[in-house]
Motif scaffolding. Structure first.
Motif, mmCIF file in Angstrom:
data_model
loop_
_atom_site.group_PDB
_atom_site.id
_atom_site.type_symbol
_atom_site.label_atom_id
_atom_site.label_comp_id
_atom_site.label_asym_id
_atom_site.label_seq_id
_atom_site.Cartn_x
_atom_site.Cartn_y
_atom_site.Cartn_z
ATOM 1 N N GLU A 1 0.862 -1.191 0.000
ATOM 2 C CA GLU A 1 0.000 0.000 0.000
ATOM 3 C C GLU A 1 0.897 1.239 0.000
ATOM 4 N N THR A 2 1.267 1.683 -1.188
ATOM 5 C CA THR A 2 2.191 2.821 -1.286
ATOM 6 C C THR A 2 1.557 4.049 -1.936
ATOM 7 N N ASP A 3 0.279 3.973 -2.273
ATOM 8 C CA ASP A 3 -0.361 5.094 -2.970
ATOM 9 C C ASP A 3 -0.356 6.374 -2.149
ATOM 10 N N GLN A 4 -0.682 6.279 -0.859
ATOM 11 C CA GLN A 4 -0.705 7.473 -0.019
ATOM 12 C C GLN A 4 0.686 8.084 0.123
ATOM 13 N N ALA A 5 1.677 7.240 0.333
ATOM 14 C CA ALA A 5 3.045 7.727 0.471
ATOM 15 C C ALA A 5 3.507 8.371 -0.829
ATOM 16 N N ASP A 6 3.171 7.750 -1.949
ATOM 17 C CA ASP A 6 3.563 8.301 -3.243
ATOM 18 C C ASP A 6 2.894 9.660 -3.471
#
Length: 146
Positions: free
Chosen positions: A39-44
């Motif tokens: 789950e990297t969408d928020q960090a990206d």
């Protein structure tokens, strides 16, 4: 590396450039995991906003740097005066940014949230398959762009 670049330094303009480069590198690495269970969408998205928030400062410095090069190549033209005005404008932008966010404290806080988000990912489960899928996807996108 991003936090280090955004720490108080003598050459803030170089530091902003280094921070933006590091943000782009990290986003490129996260893109390799786009179709994985991570789950990297928020960090990206937060990294994208962080980089965009620094872009006006970087752009202002690049304009000054370019003008200085032109002045060195063509001293008879009014580049020196243009460079002086652009430098004043660049420095005013930096002063405004630091007045709104002293020592880039808000950006450091955002970076802390990004770090916590990324540290919460199951990195121990990262496998070759995840990376190979990401690299293959990246190669397809590159070929398509070409």
């Amino acid at each position: 590396a991003i936090a280090e670049a955004l720490s108080p330094q003598p050459d803030v303009h170089d530091a902003v450039h280094r921070a933006r480069k590091t943000i782009r590198r990290l986003r490129a690495l996260l893109a390799l995991l786009e179709n994985s269970h991570f789950e990297t969408d928020q960090a990206d998205a937060a990294l994208r906003r962080l980089g965009q928030g620094l872009s006006a400062l970087r752009d202002a410095h690049v304009v000054v740097d370019t003008c200085q090069r032109l002045a060195a190549q063509q001293p008879a033209l009014p580049w020196a005066e243009v460079g002086r005005r652009l430098t004043v404008r660049r420095d005013a932008r930096l002063a405004q940014a630091l007045a709104r966010d002293p020592a880039f404290a808000r950006r450091h806080a955002a970076l802390g949230r990004i770090v916590r988000d990324l540290q919460a990912q199951p990195w121990e489960s990262l496998g070759r398959r995840d990376l190979r899928k990401g690299l293959a996807r990246s190669e397809r996108r590159t070929a398509k762009a070409e």
